[in-house]
Scaffold this motif. Structure first.
Motif, short mmCIF file in Angstrom:
data_model
loop_
_atom_site.label_atom_id
_atom_site.label_comp_id
_atom_site.label_asym_id
_atom_site.label_seq_id
_atom_site.Cartn_x
_atom_site.Cartn_y
_atom_site.Cartn_z
N ILE A 51 80.82 124.22 93.74
CA ILE A 51 80.85 122.81 93.33
C ILE A 51 79.48 122.36 92.83
N LEU A 52 78.43 122.73 93.56
CA LEU A 52 77.08 122.37 93.14
C LEU A 52 76.71 123.10 91.85
N ALA A 53 77.20 124.33 91.69
CA ALA A 53 76.94 125.08 90.45
C ALA A 53 77.57 124.38 89.26
N MET A 54 78.80 123.85 89.43
CA MET A 54 79.46 123.14 88.33
C MET A 54 78.77 121.81 88.05
N ALA A 55 78.24 121.18 89.11
CA ALA A 55 77.47 119.94 88.89
C ALA A 55 76.23 120.24 88.04
N GLY A 56 75.59 121.37 88.29
CA GLY A 56 74.45 121.78 87.48
C GLY A 56 74.85 122.01 86.03
N SER A 57 76.02 122.62 85.82
CA SER A 57 76.52 122.86 84.47
C SER A 57 76.76 121.54 83.74
N LEU A 58 77.40 120.60 84.43
CA LEU A 58 77.68 119.30 83.83
C LEU A 58 76.38 118.59 83.44
N ALA A 59 75.39 118.66 84.33
CA ALA A 59 74.10 118.01 84.06
C ALA A 59 73.38 118.67 82.89
N LEU A 60 73.44 119.99 82.80
CA LEU A 60 72.81 120.69 81.68
C LEU A 60 73.41 120.25 80.35
N GLY A 61 74.74 120.13 80.31
CA GLY A 61 75.40 119.73 79.08
C GLY A 61 75.09 118.30 78.68
N PHE A 62 75.16 117.39 79.64
CA PHE A 62 74.92 115.98 79.34
C PHE A 62 73.47 115.76 78.89
N GLY A 63 72.52 116.37 79.59
CA GLY A 63 71.12 116.21 79.22
C GLY A 63 70.83 116.79 77.85
N ASP A 64 71.45 117.93 77.53
CA ASP A 64 71.26 118.54 76.22
C ASP A 64 71.76 117.62 75.11
N ALA A 65 72.90 116.96 75.35
CA ALA A 65 73.43 116.01 74.36
C ALA A 65 72.47 114.85 74.16
N CYS A 66 71.84 114.38 75.23
CA CYS A 66 70.86 113.30 75.11
C CYS A 66 69.73 113.68 74.15
N PHE A 67 69.19 114.87 74.32
CA PHE A 67 68.07 115.30 73.48
C PHE A 67 68.52 115.54 72.04
N ASN A 68 69.61 116.28 71.85
CA ASN A 68 69.99 116.68 70.50
C ASN A 68 70.48 115.54 69.64
N THR A 69 71.27 114.63 70.21
CA THR A 69 71.73 113.50 69.39
C THR A 69 70.57 112.65 68.90
N GLN A 70 69.56 112.49 69.72
CA GLN A 70 68.41 111.67 69.32
C GLN A 70 67.50 112.40 68.34
N VAL A 71 67.38 113.71 68.49
CA VAL A 71 66.62 114.49 67.51
C VAL A 71 67.28 114.40 66.15
N TYR A 72 68.62 114.54 66.11
CA TYR A 72 69.35 114.43 64.84
C TYR A 72 69.12 113.07 64.21
N ALA A 73 69.24 112.02 65.04
CA ALA A 73 69.09 110.66 64.52
C ALA A 73 67.70 110.43 63.95
N VAL A 74 66.67 110.90 64.65
CA VAL A 74 65.30 110.70 64.19
C VAL A 74 65.03 111.47 62.91
N LEU A 75 65.46 112.73 62.84
CA LEU A 75 65.22 113.53 61.64
C LEU A 75 65.96 112.95 60.44
N GLY A 76 67.23 112.54 60.65
CA GLY A 76 68.01 111.99 59.55
C GLY A 76 67.47 110.67 59.04
N SER A 77 66.78 109.93 59.90
CA SER A 77 66.23 108.64 59.50
C SER A 77 64.80 108.73 58.97
#
Length: 456
Positions: free
Chosen positions: A354-380
């Motif tokens: 269960i804790l391992a899956m929580a780590g997986s969920l956190a890795l995915g969500f945090g990665d989306a935070c970084f990448n969506t903002q990088v895309y937005a900044v570069l495109g703008s």
């Protein structure tokens, strides 16, 4: 939300990428595990997953310098299609496991990755404006990252035993190859952009930037256009904002390696997880995908509101906190030698699925935070030089990923977590400082703005 022609283009791009990367990201997630099972059956096969992925990202990094030149001649749509074909060939090669074929197609995939991702960056930018760039980046990321749980859900039901036999592998590889072919067919119907959309100067684009963009391909010979694209990428890399952002790019590459090729394998190699631990490899990928999709959808739908109320940097800070949570739970939950092979050792606590899956969920969500903002900044920020900007992003990211995959076969889990922690602090500070510079420039009157800074 009105569905116009540009939105349709973004959706076609997103669904095509989703299918191709359902195959590739699932393959990357299970590659270490399945190649180990092949080696157990066939002593003559010595293919190493981390070496294969290191080759992919090393070639990817090198070819990113040439991708803008290729795209300046062919356009982004053809580059995307060419890259997708390379993904199909790489995934199909696993149906016939052979050392030379594994490493040869890894090189080909690196080339294809440079073309498909640089082409994607330009195509997404050309179908966006200052109001829709963040939204389109979030929508793309949410749809694209559904690939993480679609493919891995399939793997979860296929990998039910502690050992993965040949017939199971062939079914999995055959289905993934079919998915990549389907995605390539979707990308083949990408449509021409109806008109070039301009991002406003409110996003940091000034007349100085307009003077620096690449010459129009129709006005010069193809080789000259390609040369200008190459020199444009090099000059852009040396600007102050791009150098700062490159520190953030490096972190995204390091964490990409960890969640896509290392972490799930660590779970599968930890025998204390129980008999179904190989299935947890796929389940981990599913939870990473859920986090990616939720983060992409959240910051896509509400991108404009979040940026207006709190600033783009707020999303990155959220990603920073979520990733630190993931690193701490992984440190406590998994043994230090889990990246290498099956281990009976324990971490600081009794390993918990269960804790391992929580780590997986956190890795995915945090990665989306970084990448969506990088895309937005570069495109703008680099609208007139979008191909070069996204190529440099992928260059830095893939260099970091190649280095990370290279040391992943030797570095213990705790060493890898330490590297990630140092990198996320540096990358987050750098991104927030660039955001500060952009905000400062927008608040100054035009006469007070230094054109060379704005053009960065």
């Amino acid at each position: 939300m009105t569905i116009d022609r540009n939105m349709v283009n973004v959706l076609i791009l997103s669904w095509g990428f989703m299918l191709v990367f359902t195959a590739f990201q699932t393959m990357g997630n299970i590659e270490k595990t399945v190649l180990q099972s092949i080696r157990n059956e066939d002593p003559n096969f010595t293919g190493e997953a981390y070496t294969s992925l290191a080759i992919v990202y090393a070639v990817f990094a090198s070819c990113n310098w040439l991708a803008p030149s290729y795209i300046s001649v062919t356009g982004p749509r053809f580059a995307i299609l060419t890259g997708a074909v390379c993904y199909v060939i790489f995934i199909a090669s696993f149906l016939w496991p052979h050392n030379a074929l594994l490493y040869g197609t890894s090189c080909l995939l690196g080339l294809g990755a440079a073309l498909i991702w640089t082409g994607h960056g330009q195509y997404l930018t050309e179908n966006s404006n200052s109001e829709t760039m963040s939204r389109n980046a979030g929508i793309f990321w949410a749809i694209f990252q559904t690939s993480m749980f679609i493919g891995n859900l399939f793997v979860y039901f296929m990998f039910t035993e502690s050992e993965i036999d040949r017939s199971t592998r062939r079914i999995v590889f055959g289905v993934l190859t079919g998915l990549s072919i389907g995605g390539t067919c979707v990308l083949a119907v990408l449509r021409r952009i109806p008109q070039r959309l301009e991002l406003g100067e409110a996003e940091g684009v000034s007349s100085a930037d307009k003077e620096l963009h690449m010459p129009e391909p129709t006005k010069e010979k193809p080789l000259l256009v390609a040369w200008h694209a190459f020199t444009d990428a090099f000059s852009l890399f040396l600007t102050s904002k791009m150098l700062l952002l490159s520190l953030t790019f490096v972190y995204t590459g390091l964490v990409l390696t960890f969640y896509s090729g290392v972490y799930s394998s660590c779970i599968g190699f930890t025998t204390a997880m129980g008999k179904p631990r190989k299935g947890l490899v796929g389940l981990s990928g599913i939870f990473i995908g859920i986090g990616e999709v939720f983060g992409g959808a959240l910051f896509g739908i509400f991108a404009s509101k979040v940026s207006r109320l709190f600033g783009t940097w707020t999303v990155v800070i959220i990603g920073f906190c979520v990733h630190l949570f993931a690193f701490i739970t992984i440190f406590l939950n998994l043994p230090n030698d889990s990246p290498f092979k099956d281990t009976d050792n324990l971490g600081y606590i009794q390993p918990s699925p269960i804790l391992a899956m929580a780590g997986s969920l956190a890795l995915g969500f945090g990665d989306a935070c970084f990448n969506t903002q990088v895309y937005a900044v570069l495109g703008s920020l680099f609208v007139k030089r979008s191909a070069s900007a996204f190529a440099l992003f992928k260059f830095c990211q893939s260099v970091a990923a190649a280095v990370s995959f290279a040391y992943s076969s030797e570095a213990s889990l705790y060493i890898q977590l330490l590297i990630l922690t140092i990198a996320i602090v540096i990358g987050t500070v750098a991104f927030c400082f660039v955001q500060y510079l952009m905000k400062k420039e927008r608040t100054e009157t035009p006469s007070e703005v230094d054109p060379t800074l704005v053009a960065d």
